[in-house]
Design a protein around this motif. Structure first.
Motif, PDB file in Angstrom:
ATOM      1  N   LYS A   7     -17.673   2.918   4.785  1.00 42.01           N
ATOM      2  CA  LYS A   7     -18.814   2.254   5.496  1.00 42.01           C
ATOM      3  C   LYS A   7     -20.107   1.769   4.628  1.00 42.01           C
ATOM      4  O   LYS A   7     -20.498   2.313   3.778  1.00 42.01           O
ATOM      5  CB  LYS A   7     -19.381   3.483   6.631  1.00 42.01           C
ATOM      6  N   ASP A   8     -20.537   0.489   5.189  1.00 41.14           N
ATOM      7  CA  ASP A   8     -21.724  -0.136   4.757  1.00 41.14           C
ATOM      8  C   ASP A   8     -21.674  -0.044   3.134  1.00 41.14           C
ATOM      9  O   ASP A   8     -22.688   0.281   2.491  1.00 41.14           O
ATOM     10  CB  ASP A   8     -22.874   0.749   5.234  1.00 41.14           C
ATOM     11  N   CYS A   9     -20.774  -0.660   2.817  1.00 42.29           N
ATOM     12  CA  CYS A   9     -20.667  -0.650   1.330  1.00 42.29           C
ATOM     13  C   CYS A   9     -21.230  -1.744   0.652  1.00 42.29           C
ATOM     14  O   CYS A   9     -21.289  -2.855   1.095  1.00 42.29           O
ATOM     15  CB  CYS A   9     -18.891  -0.623   0.857  1.00 42.29           C
ATOM     16  N   GLU A  10     -21.766  -1.525  -0.589  1.00 42.26           N
ATOM     17  CA  GLU A  10     -22.126  -2.549  -1.363  1.00 42.26           C
ATOM     18  C   GLU A  10     -21.023  -2.615  -2.639  1.00 42.26           C
ATOM     19  O   GLU A  10     -20.366  -1.607  -2.868  1.00 42.26           O
ATOM     20  CB  GLU A  10     -23.607  -2.356  -2.200  1.00 42.26           C
ATOM     21  N   ALA A  11     -21.249  -3.596  -3.655  1.00 36.79           N
ATOM     22  CA  ALA A  11     -20.218  -3.936  -4.668  1.00 36.79           C
ATOM     23  C   ALA A  11     -20.293  -2.434  -5.513  1.00 36.79           C
ATOM     24  O   ALA A  11     -19.023  -2.139  -6.025  1.00 36.79           O
ATOM     25  CB  ALA A  11     -20.646  -5.193  -5.508  1.00 36.79           C
ATOM     26  N   LYS A  12     -21.428  -1.875  -5.929  1.00 39.53           N
ATOM     27  CA  LYS A  12     -21.056  -0.836  -6.417  1.00 39.53           C
ATOM     28  C   LYS A  12     -20.740   0.282  -6.023  1.00 39.53           C
ATOM     29  O   LYS A  12     -19.881   1.057  -6.786  1.00 39.53           O
ATOM     30  CB  LYS A  12     -22.636  -0.405  -7.070  1.00 39.53           C
ATOM     31  N   ASP A  13     -20.919   0.555  -4.673  1.00 39.09           N
ATOM     32  CA  ASP A  13     -20.255   1.623  -4.053  1.00 39.09           C
ATOM     33  C   ASP A  13     -18.860   1.439  -4.074  1.00 39.09           C
ATOM     34  O   ASP A  13     -18.002   2.420  -4.630  1.00 39.09           O
ATOM     35  CB  ASP A  13     -20.583   1.859  -2.606  1.00 39.09           C
ATOM     36  N   LEU A  14     -18.128   0.183  -3.763  1.00 35.12           N
ATOM     37  CA  LEU A  14     -16.680   0.100  -3.922  1.00 35.12           C
ATOM     38  C   LEU A  14     -16.177   0.267  -5.237  1.00 35.12           C
ATOM     39  O   LEU A  14     -15.013   0.761  -5.809  1.00 35.12           O
ATOM     40  CB  LEU A  14     -16.350  -1.303  -3.523  1.00 35.12           C
ATOM     41  N   GLN A  15     -16.879  -0.178  -6.430  1.00 35.64           N
ATOM     42  CA  GLN A  15     -16.559  -0.090  -7.597  1.00 35.64           C
ATOM     43  C   GLN A  15     -16.598   1.129  -8.223  1.00 35.64           C
ATOM     44  O   GLN A  15     -15.632   1.624  -9.002  1.00 35.64           O
ATOM     45  CB  GLN A  15     -17.616  -0.642  -8.564  1.00 35.64           C
ATOM     46  N   GLU A  16     -17.396   2.176  -7.656  1.00 35.73           N
ATOM     47  CA  GLU A  16     -17.132   3.729  -7.957  1.00 35.73           C
ATOM     48  C   GLU A  16     -16.256   4.308  -7.031  1.00 35.73           C
ATOM     49  O   GLU A  16     -15.905   5.656  -7.488  1.00 35.73           O
ATOM     50  CB  GLU A  16     -18.696   4.387  -7.880  1.00 35.73           C
ATOM     51  N   ARG A  63     -10.322  -5.071   2.635  1.00 31.38           N
ATOM     52  CA  ARG A  63     -11.214  -5.976   3.791  1.00 31.38           C
ATOM     53  C   ARG A  63     -12.540  -5.727   3.187  1.00 31.38           C
ATOM     54  O   ARG A  63     -13.415  -6.699   3.108  1.00 31.38           O
ATOM     55  CB  ARG A  63     -10.929  -5.772   5.052  1.00 31.38           C
ATOM     56  N   ALA A  64     -12.856  -4.325   2.796  1.00 30.82           N
ATOM     57  CA  ALA A  64     -14.310  -4.120   2.397  1.00 30.82           C
ATOM     58  C   ALA A  64     -14.601  -4.651   1.347  1.00 30.82           C
ATOM     59  O   ALA A  64     -15.685  -5.316   0.954  1.00 30.82           O
ATOM     60  CB  ALA A  64     -14.621  -2.725   2.185  1.00 30.82           C
ATOM     61  N   ILE A  65     -13.749  -4.753   0.205  1.00 34.12           N
ATOM     62  CA  ILE A  65     -13.745  -5.574  -1.254  1.00 34.12           C
ATOM     63  C   ILE A  65     -13.914  -7.073  -1.073  1.00 34.12           C
ATOM     64  O   ILE A  65     -14.912  -7.743  -1.409  1.00 34.12           O
ATOM     65  CB  ILE A  65     -12.463  -5.417  -2.135  1.00 34.12           C
TER      66      ILE A  65
END
Length: 969
Positions: A736-745, A774-776
């Motif tokens: 939820k409410d992801c930024e690039a860094k969140d997804l990356q980790e 989809r988030a990515i």
């Protein structure tokens, strides 16, 4: 002027008046004419209030500094005349202006000087001197102006633009040509006239000489009349400290090495004759501190001369310089050993550089050896605490002594380079004699004896702490001292400094217990005593207990049975060191979070490696972690209600520490002592249930998610399949409410789960696959500034993580996760992989994409593969294998690109392996002819492709595309 606003300049004015005064100042700064009102007020002496005068100078200062070029010639002349008029008025006033006004006026004069000297006011100094003459008030202002000018031109703490730096250089060059001799003459006259009648002015003048001597012709100062006067000042009590500093600046001036040597020697000879070298007879420590600095400067100047002469090959002069240095060593030693640490500290530079010279000499004389030993004894003595040192409430004096000790440590290290054998023998002698009678010896002497042993570890460096192997004599001496340390009982000395040094040393020489493990029980007893004896209310005491725990961790092996009787008692005694404390009301925990991490880890090691049955281990681990969980719940509730952002950050940081502490305890488990075998699964599952709600907290998401994610990584290893029920919910919150860094980790966590559990997590992966993608895609498609390098890098790293995820899924034999996403979604995924292989100039991602493609071809490329995949192979995958190497960004000089080309070759080989002659026919008759490739090259390419050894085709591509590029041309 606004008289009401001016009332706010008084320090005793209330806040409303002060605010009004500040607003008025800002108003005057932007007004084009307000400065003239201030100039008139200064010239006509309108105001008697000191703060209003200061205010007027501030307005003028702002005008000169920032808006001077906007003024007309007449207005600029008015400022000059105002300042000269004000200066003239100072000669006539009944009382001199306050110091802060004189300093501000000097700053304005200096600013005007650097602005106008080269153009409109070349007679600046002559005009000033004609006004002040030898009037003491005028001389005072003249000297302040000179110091302000020096600050503008030379002070390295002031940041200048390159244009200002060029201007300053030109000003100094012009001053040297036009007025410096006159200024020097004025200084001499001031010193001569006021040396006996006005010490304040004389000291100011000496300060000016010391400041300017660094950039003017030294011969103007280093001559008989000036030096004799300065030496005379050395005998006048109120002048001698400034005279000392002035002589130091003269000695410090860069010059020819032989001339410098002659200057220093003549100066030393006069000082010695005058009795200044008789340190024992001098009681004024403030003067001795300055004198020590001067001697240090003379010694270091001689050493610089010696170094230059050696490099130039002037051996005769170099020998004279060395002889001159040697004659100063006795004085240096007197200052080094002085009871006042400031005096001692000021000479350390000379001492250090002298040892550096000795290090370079092939053979030392008997006198030089004696000097080394004398320095060594002085260092050992000066390392000792004095009676006044306050260990419970360390203030400025204590901090200064700690810094002084660091300087002495550097000397000890240099001594070790000159004569390691002598240092080792000296330390051993002091250590052994002290430890034999430690019960009746003062704490500071016991502490320094152990400290010296500790310092040997760095002074006599070895690889990986192997102090007890290699050189037999050194290893034997250190081993003997360590044996004495741990068997002497000195750890029970009831002073924190001694116990602290004991454990610091034991930790530093941890390898000793590998050589002599029979002494481990002694250390365990010491640790038990320490935890029992020292209250945890001070930083020093907590550091002692922390080090005792570090000792446990370093000396106790999993098989060690000696620890068992102590474990529960130690765990009970350290409860207050385990408390999770957010910094509230300015309170800071005495232990850092890193220290607490270590204690939690060691506590975990004690529990896991104990001989207790599993049910007892579970109780102990629960006792360790339950307070953490309870505090976590309370702090999370507080965070949800917190309004202040700083308070939120503080609470989130503390919550993150709690998760980290729990995670660190799990490091104690191993393949031989698993969480399940120790009966601790339930405890860690409870931790998971406690920590996971933090993922839904809308505040401070980055730090909370990071902590819980790290804990999940650990639990996947420790709890294995027991962790799986928690993964879906955790993943949902983290997406939820992801930024690039969140997804990356987040992706590495999914990769870890996929690689470890494979088919067990297939249903979960199929369910979250498209939400994750989809988030990515949503983050990757967000617009960003064209020149935003940070955003571009984040997207590149996220793209790599995305492809790494696909590689993990396909590589774990779970291609059905992709296949079951529906034809449209499968095609979208495949197209992104083709784009990654061809369109993005990132060889790491390209390599991963070709690995994915080759794996999919291996799994789906046969006759029974998914419908339409064979067409996709020929329409997209085969062209990708040619288009990627044809890109201008495909740089075969880059190692990663070569690896990408290698995976490209593997993909083509896999296609041929799965499709057989059909693949060759397609290349020969359709695809390669469409690229206008010559028939003979097509034939050569297809023959290489059909070779049974894959290396043949890889080498073909490397050599000729170096191969593929050739095909394209």
């Amino acid at each position: 002027m606004d008289e009401q606003a001016l009332l706010g300049l008084n320090p005793n004015a209330d806040s409303d008046f002060r605010q009004r005064a500040l607003a008025y100042f800002e108003q005057l700064k932007i007004s084009p004419d307000a400065w003239q009102v201030c100039a008139e007020a200064l010239a006509q002496r309108t105001y008697s209030d000191d703060h209003i005068k200061f205010f007027c100078f501030q307005v003028l200062e702002h005008q000169v500094k920032y808006k001077y070029s906007e003024l007309t010639t007449v207005q600029q002349q008015l400022i000059r005349e105002t300042l000269i008029s004000w200066l003239q008025a100072q000669m006539l006033g009944l009382q001199p202006e306050k110091t802060f006004i004189r300093n501000k006026a000097a700053q304005v004069f200096a600013l005007l000087f650097v602005t106008e000297y080269l153009t409109k006011w070349p007679k600046f100094f002559f005009d000033i001197l004609s006004v002040v003459d030898l009037n003491p008030r005028g001389v005072d202002l003249y000297l302040r102006i000179l110091m302000a000018i020096d600050s503008e031109l030379v002070d390295r703490d002031v940041v200048h633009t390159s244009e200002e730096a060029r201007r300053n250089t030109l000003i100094k060059d012009t001053m040297r040509e036009q007025c410096i001799p006159n200024l020097v003459e004025s200084w001499y006259q001031i010193l001569q006239n006021y040396q006996y009648t006005n010490s304040e002015v004389t000291c100011q003048c000496l300060e000016v000489v010391g400041a300017y001597v660094s950039w003017i012709d030294l011969s103007l100062i280093a001559n008989d009349r000036f030096i004799n006067m300065l030496l005379g000042h050395m005998s006048i009590e109120v002048l001698r400290e400034e005279a000392c500093d002035c002589l130091f600046e003269i000695v410090n001036k860069g010059m020819d090495p032989v001339d410098k040597m002659k200057l220093v020697e003549s100066l030393c000879q006069v000082l010695q004759t005058a009795g200044f070298f008789s340190i024992d007879q001098e009681e004024d420590v403030d003067f001795l501190a300055r004198f020590s600095k001067l001697v240090n400067g003379m010694g270091q100047s001689l050493i610089v001369s010696w170094t230059k002469l050696i490099k130039s090959g002037d051996i005769k002069s170099a020998q004279e310089a060395l002889q001159a240095i040697e004659t100063k060593v006795a004085l240096m030693l007197q200052l080094l050993i002085h009871e006042d640490d400031d005096i001692s500290s000021n000479i350390i530079g000379f001492c250090y550089d002298y040892l550096h010279i000795l290090k370079q000499l092939t053979v030392l004389s008997d006198q030089q050896k004696a000097n080394v030993e004398a320095i060594m004894l002085a260092v050992m003595k000066k390392l000792t605490y004095d009676e006044e040192y306050n260990f419970e409430n360390e203030g400025e004096d204590e901090a200064m002594f700690v810094e002084y000790r660091k300087q002495l440590k550097l000397l000890l290290d240099r001594l070790a380079q000159v004569s390691p054998e002598l240092l080792l023998a000296s330390v051993r002698r002091v250590f052994s004699s002290t430890l034999q009678n430690w019960q009746t010896t003062r704490f500071m002497e016991v502490e320094v004896a152990i400290r010296l042993l500790y310092m040997l570890a760095e002074a006599l460096p070895v690889s990986h702490g192997a102090h007890f192997s290699g050189d037999v004599s050194k290893a034997s001496a250190l081993q003997d001292m360590m044996r004495t340390l741990v068997t002497s009982g000195v750890s029970s000395y009831q002073h924190t400094s001694v116990t602290l040094e004991f454990f610091e040393t034991v930790v530093r020489y941890e390898k000793f217990f590998t050589v002599e493990p029979q002494h481990i029980p002694n250390v365990l007893v010491s640790t038990h005593f320490t935890v029992d004896y020292f209250p945890h209310s001070s930083a020093n005491n907590q550091r002692v207990v922390f080090l005792s725990f570090k000792t446990l961790s370093l000396t106790i092996s999993p098989q060690d049975k000696q620890m068992n009787p102590f474990i529960e008692d130690i765990l009970n005694r350290i409860q207050d060191l385990l408390v999770l404390s957010p910094p509230e009301n300015g309170y800071q925990s005495l232990l850092s979070s890193d220290d607490q991490l270590f204690i939690y880890e060691t506590a975990g090691v004690l529990i896991v490696n104990s001989e207790y049955p599993a049910d007892r281990k579970q109780v102990l681990m629960r006792n360790l972690l339950t307070p953490l969980m309870e505090k976590f719940k309370i702090l999370l509730e507080k965070l949800m209600l917190a309004q202040d952002e700083e308070r939120q950050a503080s609470l989130a940081d503390c919550l993150n520490h709690a998760v980290g502490f729990a995670s660190r305890t799990s490091k104690a488990f191993s393949n031989k002592q698993t969480v399940k075998q120790c009966g601790c699964s339930e405890v860690y599952l409870d931790c998971l249930q406690t920590f996971l709600p933090a993922l839904s907290c809308p505040l401070q998401k980055d730090i909370l998610r990071s902590g819980v994610r790290t804990f999940l990584h650990r639990m996947i290893i420790c709890l294995e399949e027991e962790v799986l029920p928690f993964i879906p919910s955790a993943s949902e919150h983290m997406l939820k409410d992801c930024e690039a860094k969140d997804l990356q980790e987040f992706i590495p966590l999914i990769n870890q789960i996929t690689a470890k559990f494979k088919i067990q997590v297939s249903p979960f992966l199929q369910q979250m696959f498209m939400p994750l993608l989809r988030a990515i895609f949503e983050v990757l498609l967000r617009p960003a500034e064209e020149n935003d390098q940070s955003a571009a890098l984040e997207k590149q790293m996220l793209r790599r993580s995305y492809f790494a995820f696909l590689q993990t899924v396909t590589g774990s034999g779970m291609s059905e996760v992709i296949a079951n996403q529906g034809a449209e979604n499968v095609e979208q995924v495949l197209v992104t992989v083709i784009q990654g292989a061809v369109d993005y100039p990132d060889p790491i991602a390209q390599k991963t994409c070709f690995i994915i493609l080759s794996k999919l071809v291996e799994l789906w490329g046969g006759k029974d593969g998914p419908v339409g995949f064979a067409d996709f192979v020929y329409k997209h995958i085969v062209p990708a294998c040619f288009l990627a190497p044809l890109k201008q960004t495909f740089d075969l000089a880059d190692a990663q690109t070569v690896l990408a080309l290698s995976e490209c070759a593997v993909t083509l080989k896999t296609i041929h392996l799965k499709r057989g002659p059909e693949c060759v026919q397609y290349l020969q008759q359709e695809y390669l002819p469409s690229l206008q490739v010559a028939p003979e090259i097509i034939q050569e390419f297809c023959q290489a492709l059909q070779q049974p050894d894959a290396k043949v085709f890889k080498n073909y591509l490397k050599v000729t595309s170096i191969g593929v590029t050739t095909i394209g041309t």
